[in-house]
Every structure is written in structure tokens, then in C-alpha cells.
Enzyme design. Structure first.
Site, mmCIF file in Angstrom:
data_model
loop_
_atom_site.group_PDB
_atom_site.id
_atom_site.type_symbol
_atom_site.label_atom_id
_atom_site.label_comp_id
_atom_site.label_asym_id
_atom_site.label_seq_id
_atom_site.Cartn_x
_atom_site.Cartn_y
_atom_site.Cartn_z
ATOM 1 N N ILE A 78 -1.003 -1.996 -5.563
ATOM 2 C CA ILE A 78 -1.832 -2.719 -6.528
ATOM 3 C C ILE A 78 -1.685 -2.167 -7.938
ATOM 4 O O ILE A 78 -1.927 -2.849 -8.924
ATOM 5 C CB ILE A 78 -3.317 -2.704 -6.081
ATOM 6 N N GLY A 126 0.814 -1.212 0.000
ATOM 7 C CA GLY A 126 0.000 0.000 0.000
ATOM 8 C C GLY A 126 0.844 1.256 0.000
ATOM 9 O O GLY A 126 0.490 2.273 0.610
ATOM 10 N N LYS A 135 -9.973 -3.970 11.894
ATOM 11 C CA LYS A 135 -8.830 -3.508 12.679
ATOM 12 C C LYS A 135 -8.753 -4.224 14.032
ATOM 13 O O LYS A 135 -7.657 -4.560 14.504
ATOM 14 C CB LYS A 135 -8.893 -1.995 12.865
ATOM 15 N N TYR A 191 -14.582 -1.436 8.702
ATOM 16 C CA TYR A 191 -13.173 -1.059 8.869
ATOM 17 C C TYR A 191 -12.734 -1.307 10.310
ATOM 18 O O TYR A 191 -11.680 -1.908 10.560
ATOM 19 C CB TYR A 191 -12.991 0.407 8.495
ATOM 20 N N GLY A 211 -0.499 4.951 -0.812
ATOM 21 C CA GLY A 211 -1.569 5.535 -0.024
ATOM 22 C C GLY A 211 -1.108 6.703 0.821
ATOM 23 O O GLY A 211 0.039 7.163 0.734
ATOM 24 N N GLN A 212 -2.001 7.171 1.682
ATOM 25 C CA GLN A 212 -1.729 8.373 2.468
ATOM 26 C C GLN A 212 -0.503 8.213 3.361
ATOM 27 O O GLN A 212 0.351 9.092 3.425
ATOM 28 C CB GLN A 212 -2.950 8.723 3.318
#
Length: 312
Positions: free
Chosen positions: A31, A4, A141, A137, A7-8
Site C-alpha cells: 500500500i 503486502g 481467516k 481476524y 509486512g512480517q
């Protein structure tokens, strides 16, 4: 090895790791191929993190000793497609932990204040407390924290992680999270002088500026493992922010800035279930965590950085 990576968090963690360990020593994966420095300043591979065989082959080929597993579907996006959120978040974590078990890698997995729910004490939220999330989500987690604990207890995999609050960053566009407003508000303020927020004016959440989040991810993986008891779920905190307060701070730099509200019931409900302030005493005691940015320093830096980006 970072999953990832576009991402951010990954878009800022990868350069930070390469600065510490060397450009050739940090493999970025995602990805699809990103633009910019992540794919150009060091090794990059396209990787589906839910594909255990591909993750394993890639880790073996690059002789990875540590995996920063960041690939995930975030809170608001996850509520739009909970099946996808479960598949990506749990499938990718299982793949990474299995590869770590087989190849002897350490694993960093970020958790989130999304693990908490309406029945959790909100101010402050203790390190060890009730976790009954109301989002897919959050469910993934909580399960991720427990699964990481299991791989440490059962197989000795060196798993570590923190529970991030909302993250504020200028490095990547919002990624479908409930705290995205605290990023977008700066871009809209600098470019247009106004912003319409999807949360109520006084909805206060625990937040952190990205430089602190990146430092936490690196520091926890560097600390001697004998110091860690809460390995995969450290509360970390930096500041408490609501839209009205942040707008007032922005007006100290941009006096004509205006904020209005068009509340999204879904994201407002998610935000109301999360902590106002978490207690990060355990992280401070076990591995010396301390933030460097408060709302004043963060706002000043964000406006400077966003202004620079938009001028380019």
C-alpha cells in the site's frame, strides 16, 4: 506477485522468492513504498490490494502466474478496528481470487491458528475440527479458507495455503499480532536486558521461526497439485512456546536477562482461545512438510541476528 510485501512475512518471502526465481521474476507490492531491499532488488509497485481493477491491471502488466496474497490486518490490530479488518482482509482476498480466476493465476493465501476458538481441542488441534473464532481476524481467516476452497471447486483456481502458528522473525517489526511478544522479547533482551510481557508467564502457543514459514510457503506452491487434498488450510507446526520458557532459553545466552509481566486482557483472551499445539500430520503426509528449527535453534539464531541488526 506478492501483496503486502513489506509486512512480517513478505519482507522475508520476497528475497527468498527472488533467490529461487530471479530478481526480475518477483513483483513486490504494498500500500506504500517500503525502505530497503524489497523495493530496490527487483520490481516494486504501490498497490491497494482491495482494488480489484488495480490488482488485475498490475498482474496483467507483469504477466503474473502466481500471487502470494499476504496483505491483511492482524489479530490485535483487528480487534481495535474490526470494520477495517473485515474490509481489508476479505476485500483484498476477493480481489485477488477474481483476478486469479480471470487470468489463470495460482494463489497462496496464509491462514492462521486464529481460525480456531475456545471450543476447539487445544492439544493437539486436529486438521479438521471445530472453528469458532472469537476475533474478527479469525473470522476473516475462516471465511478466507472457505472462499479459496470455493474458487478452486467452482472455477478451478489453484488456491493453496497453510495455517500459520505465531511467527518469530527478526526481519520486520511486530505488526499488531497476539504473538508479537515472541519477537519483541529478543530486541528488548539484547538492547535492554529486560522485557515486560503482555501475556501470562505460562500461556503456551504454537510458534514457528520465519525461515520455516517462508520455506513452507514456497514448498506448498511447488508440490504437484495432485498430492493436495486439504488445499487451503494445512496445519503446520514447529515448536510450542510460553513466555517463561522462552525467557529461560534466552538466559542461556544472556544470563542477566529479566522478564516481568503486565498482562493485556484482550491479547491474553485471544491467546487463550488458540491452540497449544496443532497436529500437522496431514501436511507432513500430503506434501512432506517438516520444520528445521526448534526453540533451541531459533533462540540462538534470533539472538545472533538481532545483535547484528542492533549493532548496525
Amino acid at each position: 506477485m506478492v501483496t503486502g510485501a513489506a509486512g512480517q512475512i513478505g519482507s522475508e518471502l520476497v528475497p527468498a522468492l527472488r533467490k529461487v526465481y530471479g530478481e526480475d521474476s518477483v513483483l513486490a507490492t504494498d500500500i506504500c513504498a517500503p525502505e530497503g531491499l524489497i523495493a530496490q532488488s527487483g520490481p516494486f509497485e504501490i498497490l491497494d490490494a482491495t482494488d480489484e481493477q488495480s490488482v488485475g491491471n498490475t498482474a496483467m502488466r507483469y504477466k503474473a502466474d502466481t500471487i502470494y496474497h499476504l496483505a491483511a490486518i492482524l489479530s490485535a490490530t483487528g480487534e481495535g478496528d474490526p470494520h477495517l479488518a473485515y474490509k481489508v482482509n476479505m476485500g483484498s482476498l476477493y480481489s485477488v481470487l477474481e483476478v486469479a480466476r480471470q487470468q489463470g493465476c495460482a494463489v497462496f493465501t496464509p491462514s492462521s491458528v486464529a481460525v480456531f476458538g475456545a471450543s476447539t481441542p487445544k492439544d493437539p488441534t486436529p486438521q479438521d475440527t471445530v472453528m469458532r473464532p472469537s476475533t474478527m481476524y479469525g473470522v476473516t481467516k475462516v471465511a478466507g479458507e472457505l472462499l479459496s476452497d470455493y474458487y478452486y471447486l467452482k472455477y478451478g483456481v489453484d488456491t493453496r495455503g497453510v495455517r500459520y502458528p505465531g511467527l518469530i522473525s527478526h526481519g520486520a517489526p511486530p505488526g499488531g499480532g497476539t504473538t508479537d511478544w515472541a519477537v519483541d522479547i529478543f530486541f528488548q533482551a539484547v538492547e535492554h536486558g529486560c522485557y515486560t510481557c503482555f501475556l501470562e508467564a505460562d500461556t503456551r502457543l504454537d510458534m514457528m521461526y520465519m525461515p520455516d514459514a517462508i520455506r513452507a510457503a514456497i514448498e506448498i506452491m511447488e508440490v504437484d497439485r495432485s498430492r493436495l487434498r486439504h488445499r487451503n488450510a494445512y496445519n503446520v507446526s514447529a515448536m510450542q512456546v510460553d513466555p517463561a520458557t522462552l525467557a529461560a532459553e534466552i538466559r542461556k545466552h544472556l544470563p542477566d536477562f529479566e522478564i516481568s509481566y503486565a498482562v493485556d486482557p484482550i491479547r491474553e483472551a485471544i491467546a487463550q482461545s488458540w491452540p497449544r499445539r496443532v497436529d500437522d500430520t496431514v501436511a507432513r503426509m500430503e506434501w512432506g512438510w517438516t520444520p528445521e528449527y526448534d526453540i533451541v535453534g531459533m533462540t540462538a539464531d534470533m539472538i545472533e541476528e538481532v545483535s547484528s541488526r542492533l549493532s548496525l
